[in-house]
Write an enzyme that holds these catalytic residues in place. Structure first.
Site, PDB file in Angstrom:
ATOM      1  N   PHE A  29      71.764   9.546 -49.598  1.00  0.00           N
ATOM      2  CA  PHE A  29      72.433   9.368 -50.882  1.00  0.00           C
ATOM      3  C   PHE A  29      71.534   9.894 -52.001  1.00  0.00           C
ATOM      4  O   PHE A  29      71.989  10.632 -52.883  1.00  0.00           O
ATOM      5  CB  PHE A  29      72.765   7.886 -51.130  1.00  0.00           C
ATOM      6  CG  PHE A  29      73.362   7.659 -52.493  1.00  0.00           C
ATOM      7  CD1 PHE A  29      74.700   7.914 -52.725  1.00  0.00           C
ATOM      8  CD2 PHE A  29      72.567   7.240 -53.554  1.00  0.00           C
ATOM      9  CE1 PHE A  29      75.247   7.748 -53.994  1.00  0.00           C
ATOM     10  CE2 PHE A  29      73.103   7.076 -54.826  1.00  0.00           C
ATOM     11  CZ  PHE A  29      74.449   7.323 -55.043  1.00  0.00           C
ATOM     12  N   LEU A  76      67.045   3.308 -63.116  1.00  0.00           N
ATOM     13  CA  LEU A  76      65.712   3.914 -63.217  1.00  0.00           C
ATOM     14  C   LEU A  76      65.783   5.334 -62.690  1.00  0.00           C
ATOM     15  O   LEU A  76      66.531   5.619 -61.753  1.00  0.00           O
ATOM     16  CB  LEU A  76      64.709   3.132 -62.355  1.00  0.00           C
ATOM     17  CG  LEU A  76      64.318   1.734 -62.829  1.00  0.00           C
ATOM     18  CD1 LEU A  76      63.537   1.014 -61.736  1.00  0.00           C
ATOM     19  CD2 LEU A  76      63.478   1.814 -64.103  1.00  0.00           C
ATOM     20  N   LYS A 111      59.127  -2.382 -56.412  1.00  0.00           N
ATOM     21  CA  LYS A 111      60.570  -2.185 -56.557  1.00  0.00           C
ATOM     22  C   LYS A 111      61.231  -3.022 -55.463  1.00  0.00           C
ATOM     23  O   LYS A 111      61.222  -2.646 -54.288  1.00  0.00           O
ATOM     24  CB  LYS A 111      60.924  -0.703 -56.435  1.00  0.00           C
ATOM     25  CG  LYS A 111      62.356  -0.422 -56.796  1.00  0.00           C
ATOM     26  CD  LYS A 111      62.569   1.070 -56.994  1.00  0.00           C
ATOM     27  CE  LYS A 111      63.957   1.436 -57.468  1.00  0.00           C
ATOM     28  NZ  LYS A 111      65.053   0.760 -56.868  1.00  0.00           N
ATOM     29  N   LYS A 287      55.903   1.154 -65.405  1.00  0.00           N
ATOM     30  CA  LYS A 287      56.450   1.034 -66.765  1.00  0.00           C
ATOM     31  C   LYS A 287      55.325   1.251 -67.773  1.00  0.00           C
ATOM     32  O   LYS A 287      54.189   0.845 -67.526  1.00  0.00           O
ATOM     33  CB  LYS A 287      57.039  -0.372 -66.956  1.00  0.00           C
ATOM     34  CG  LYS A 287      58.195  -0.661 -66.013  1.00  0.00           C
ATOM     35  CD  LYS A 287      58.683  -2.108 -66.071  1.00  0.00           C
ATOM     36  CE  LYS A 287      59.808  -2.320 -65.061  1.00  0.00           C
ATOM     37  NZ  LYS A 287      60.206  -3.712 -64.903  1.00  0.00           N
ATOM     38  N   CYS A 405      76.768  -4.250 -12.037  1.00  0.00           N
ATOM     39  CA  CYS A 405      75.356  -4.237 -12.425  1.00  0.00           C
ATOM     40  C   CYS A 405      74.768  -2.857 -12.092  1.00  0.00           C
ATOM     41  O   CYS A 405      74.897  -2.399 -10.951  1.00  0.00           O
ATOM     42  CB  CYS A 405      74.596  -5.325 -11.672  1.00  0.00           C
ATOM     43  SG  CYS A 405      72.811  -5.184 -11.863  1.00  0.00           S
ATOM     44  N   CYS A 408      71.959  -3.651  -9.057  1.00  0.00           N
ATOM     45  CA  CYS A 408      72.275  -4.143  -7.707  1.00  0.00           C
ATOM     46  C   CYS A 408      73.747  -3.955  -7.347  1.00  0.00           C
ATOM     47  O   CYS A 408      74.155  -4.349  -6.252  1.00  0.00           O
ATOM     48  CB  CYS A 408      71.879  -5.609  -7.570  1.00  0.00           C
ATOM     49  SG  CYS A 408      72.947  -6.713  -8.486  1.00  0.00           S
TER      50      CYS A 408
HETATM   51  S1  IVH Z   1      63.277  -2.444 -64.214  1.00  0.00           S
HETATM   52  C1  IVH Z   1      65.394  -0.743 -67.690  1.00  0.00           C
HETATM   53  N1  IVH Z   1      61.717  -3.349 -62.345  1.00  0.00           N
HETATM   54  O1  IVH Z   1      65.839  -1.073 -59.255  1.00  0.00           O
HETATM   55  C2  IVH Z   1      64.684  -0.996 -66.421  1.00  0.00           C
HETATM   56  N2  IVH Z   1      63.931  -2.671 -61.747  1.00  0.00           N
HETATM   57  O2  IVH Z   1      66.973   1.608 -59.206  1.00  0.00           O
HETATM   58  C3  IVH Z   1      65.456  -1.841 -65.549  1.00  0.00           C
HETATM   59  N3  IVH Z   1      64.450  -3.004 -59.367  1.00  0.00           N
HETATM   60  O3  IVH Z   1      68.566  -1.758 -61.343  1.00  0.00           O
HETATM   61  C4  IVH Z   1      64.932  -2.013 -64.211  1.00  0.00           C
HETATM   62  N4  IVH Z   1      62.516  -3.856 -58.781  1.00  0.00           N
HETATM   63  O4  IVH Z   1      67.864  -3.552 -59.634  1.00  0.00           O
HETATM   64  C5  IVH Z   1      62.939  -2.855 -62.636  1.00  0.00           C
HETATM   65  N5  IVH Z   1      60.249  -4.209 -60.780  1.00  0.00           N
HETATM   66  C6  IVH Z   1      61.453  -3.717 -61.082  1.00  0.00           C
HETATM   67  C7  IVH Z   1      62.444  -3.572 -60.114  1.00  0.00           C
HETATM   68  C8  IVH Z   1      63.680  -3.034 -60.478  1.00  0.00           C
HETATM   69  C9  IVH Z   1      63.727  -3.523 -58.364  1.00  0.00           C
HETATM   70  C10 IVH Z   1      65.826  -2.482 -59.225  1.00  0.00           C
HETATM   71  C11 IVH Z   1      66.786  -2.932 -60.294  1.00  0.00           C
HETATM   72  C12 IVH Z   1      67.255  -1.661 -60.922  1.00  0.00           C
HETATM   73  C13 IVH Z   1      67.059  -0.678 -59.793  1.00  0.00           C
HETATM   74  C14 IVH Z   1      67.013   0.735 -60.285  1.00  0.00           C
END
Ligand code: IVH
Length: 682
Positions: A29, A76, A111, A287, A405, A408
């Site tokens: 995907f 993201l 994540k 971030k 089987c 056997c």
């Molecule tokens: S931040 C504006 N932090 O990943 C930023 N997302 O592919 C919002 N996710 O929709 C997301 N761990 O469901 C953020 N440490 C993390 C995350 C995280 C998992 C998920 C979340 C997001 C998706 C995006």
């Protein structure tokens, strides 16, 4: 036109994914999505507002009321290697007009592979919980979110707390919870769940909140939405710390770091260690830490410019299902398994995967010749998720469970109401082989050197036909066999001799009696003290033993009702195998009602030794930490998840010296005992 085709494909697969019915692996995907993004970037004239690249997620479902997000729930952008991550950091530096990455400051997070949730607190009370939906409007799943234990239902806003607070994070299902759910599914003859993420999605989408409540869901908070009031916050890391102080679960692996090199070190670490966690992650999220810098960078229609996901390579692959064969286990259970065109998944080659039973094959509808999606469940056991239906050749016939089987040729039997099919021939060589291997395995009689090849050769040479024969092996004959050297034979003989002294519970486990596991075997051996007493006991007497129950008791009684089982016991007796259980413990039962978890290695106790020390004093020694745990003993190199869980639940942690004190006194050092209640606060 490819761009239109890609848009349709991405839309379709998104809907299937959100409905827990993906037909392609996540990585495929991502590749489609990336191809579409690249095509649109290269040909701006093709850009369109209704392209899925400018949407955040799948449309919402009709079952739940809509919730408009006050602050959009963005997605993201993804990076798939270090270069892409570096390019992002360079873009950020340009956007902030700084010279070096050291002037940026990053927050590194995991994540979490779950479902995004936004929770709204007004005047300190949780008033609404919603899914992400399409990013602007999500589903109201407040009643279901309310059942998640770790989610605060109220927060303390005395002393200037926020009037409105939106907390965003990920709901997930811990892997042990997911595995246990699948064990229960199997026991009930129901299909297994595919993976923790999809199961989390399904659990949150229940109409009946009590089902959600039963699913053991957990949550990590990782982002703020709308906030009115509360402290001035300068950075994202400070915001997360604050959420922790308010009582939200925040992930302990997060790291605010100063340089991009640290970001790479974080990403590499989790690339290697993702399986050290007891929940699934699909990457890291990096971030920009300063909230002022985040504001200056802003967002695109879909995702913030101040954050980037670093996706770990997929754990799912597609390959061809070459064949479905059936193996016969020690109880005669006939288990279908997939023979795959070898494929590397999560670092190792997979060429076989269990398909559990005929119902599972039918449910998954996999057929030899299909392209199938393979993944590693809990990243150890390979699993076939299902076929890629788009790629199924025309007229591919359904697979039929064999009638006889394969070893056997006896007719296979599926007892009424059972999910499994069995070879009921007790002399089936496949059954004997696996039974003997199981008997010799570490969890049972621990006979080192008695592995698959040796057992198969011994059966072939008529040296053994069942487990009882192990103690009457003619070692001189073994020495005459080719490829059996003197030293190896003497070592094997010594292992067989040593196994004669194994505890009665190990022997009971080794017999492979249906439903009887190590704890049931231990309970029986301590309660009855001798194999003969267990054989003579009636079902009621066994069922009355703590930790046994009617199902195990009936199964043990059925087992010993057979002449063949009694003949085995006589072979053990003649061979000098220990049939006596442990002496009734003379130790004071100071740990009665207490539950002690041990993690890491201790200096003076082996794992079994520590368990014995606890149990012989009346205590319990479960494998995981829960609210009911009295204390966790921390040895060297303890399991990170146990320590975190103990910290989260406030379970006392003690070292080995504390453990010895506990064994002696029954009191956890440093914790007030019940006998001395705390004085009233007022
Ligand atoms: S931040 C504006 N932090 O990943 C930023 N997302 O592919 C919002 N996710 O929709 C997301 N761990 O469901 C953020 N440490 C993390 C995350 C995280 C998992 C998920 C979340 C997001 C998706 C995006």
């Amino acid at each position: 036109m490819r761009v239109l085709e890609l848009r349709q494909l991405v839309r379709d697969h998104r809907i299937r994914y959100e409905n827990d019915e993906p037909t392609i692996p996540d990585a495929d995907f991502d590749a489609l999505f990336r191809e579409l993004q690249d095509l649109e970037a290269a040909h701006p004239e093709l850009a369109s507002d209704d392209s899925p690249t400018s949407e955040v997620g799948a449309p919402r479902s009709a079952t739940f009321a809509p919730v408009e997000h006050t602050v959009p729930m963005m997605s993201l952008d993804n990076s798939f290697d270090e270069d892409e991550l570096r390019e992002w950091s360079e873009r950020v530096a340009r956007g902030l007009e700084v010279e070096t990455d050291a002037e940026i400051g990053y927050m590194c997070e995991l994540k979490i592979d779950g479902i995004a949730l936004s929770m709204r607190y007004e005047d300190g009370v949780l008033v609404q919980a919603a899914t992400r939906g399409n990013g602007r409007v999500g589903d109201d799943i407040t009643a279901n979110a309310m059942t998640i234990e770790v989610i605060p239902k109220e927060i303390d806003i005395t002393g200037g707390g926020p009037r409105v607070l939106e907390v965003r994070g990920e709901v997930y299902m811990p892997v042990p919870v997911f595995d246990a759910l699948n064990v229960a599914q199997e026991a009930a003859g129901l299909p297994r769940y595919a993976n923790p993420r999809n199961t989390t999605a399904g659990s949150l989408r229940q109409k009946d909140p009590s089902i959600t409540a039963s699913r053991g869901l957990a949550f990590w908070a990782y982002q703020l939405g709308q906030v009115e009031g509360g402290p001035e916050l300068a950075s994202h890391s400070a915001a997360i710390d604050w959420l922790g102080e308010l009582g939200f679960p925040i992930n302990p692996e997060r790291r605010p770091v100063p340089t991009f090199d640290d970001v790479i070190a974080f990403a590499r670490h989790w690339h290697e260690h993702r399986h050290d966690l007891d929940y699934e992650i699909d990457g890291a999220v990096i971030k920009v830490d300063s909230l002022d810098a985040q504001r200056r960078l802003g967002s695109t229609a879909r995702a913030p410019r101040w954050a980037m996901a670093y996706k770990l390579p997929p754990e799912e692959k597609t390959t061809t299902l070459l064949d479905i064969q059936v193996s016969i286990g020690r109880t005669g259970k006939a288990t279908p398994f997939a023979v795959l065109d070898p494929v590397v998944v999560a670092g190792s080659t997979v060429q076989m995967a269990t398909l559990h039973n005929s119902d599972q094959v039918a449910l998954k509808d996999v057929r030899p010749g299909d392209t199938v999606i393979v993944r590693k469940a809990g990243d150890v056991i390979p699993e076939v998720l299902g076929p890629v239906l788009d790629q199924r050749p025309a007229d591919l016939p359904e697979w039929q469970f064999p009638i006889d089987c394969p070893t056997c040729t006896h007719t296979l039997v599926r007892p009424e109401g059972e999910a499994h099919t069995f070879c009921v021939n007790p002399l089936c060589p496949a059954r004997q082989q696996t039974q003997i291997e199981y008997f010799a395995s570490r969890g049972a009689m621990d006979i080192e050197g008695m592995g698959e090849k040796v057992v198969s050769r011994f059966i072939e040479e008529s040296l053994i036909a069942d487990v009882g024969d192990i103690y009457g092996i003619d070692w001189d004959r073994v020495l005459e066999l080719d490829r059996f050297g003197e030293t190896a034979v003497r070592n094997l003989q010594a292992s067989v001799d040593a196994s004669k002294a194994r505890p009665l519970a190990s022997l009971l486990v080794g017999l492979g009696i249906r439903h009887l596991g190590p704890s049931g075997a231990e309970a029986l051996s301590s309660a009855f003290g001798h194999m003969d007493a267990i054989i003579a006991a009636d079902v009621e007497a066994m069922a009355a033993v703590d930790g046994v129950g009617p199902v195990i008791a009936q199964s043990v009684a059925d087992y010993f009702a057979s002449e063949k089982a009694l003949a085995l016991i006589e072979k053990f007796r003649a061979g000098g195998v220990n049939l006596t259980g442990p002496e009734r413990s003379e130790l004071p039962q100071v740990l009665d009602g207490l539950s002690i978890v041990v993690t890491g290695s201790l200096e003076n106790y082996s794992r079994d030794g520590a368990a014995d020390a606890i149990k012989s004093r009346g205590g319990k020694n479960p494998g995981s930490v829960s609210k009911k745990t009295t204390a966790v003993v921390i040895g060297s190199e303890p399991g990170a998840s146990k320590v975190t869980k103990a910290e989260d639940l406030g379970v006392p942690m003690i070292d080995e010296a504390g453990f010895e004190q506990l064994l002696e006194t029954g009191v956890v050092p440093g914790v007030e005992s019940d006998a001395e209640p705390e004085p009233d606060a007022d």
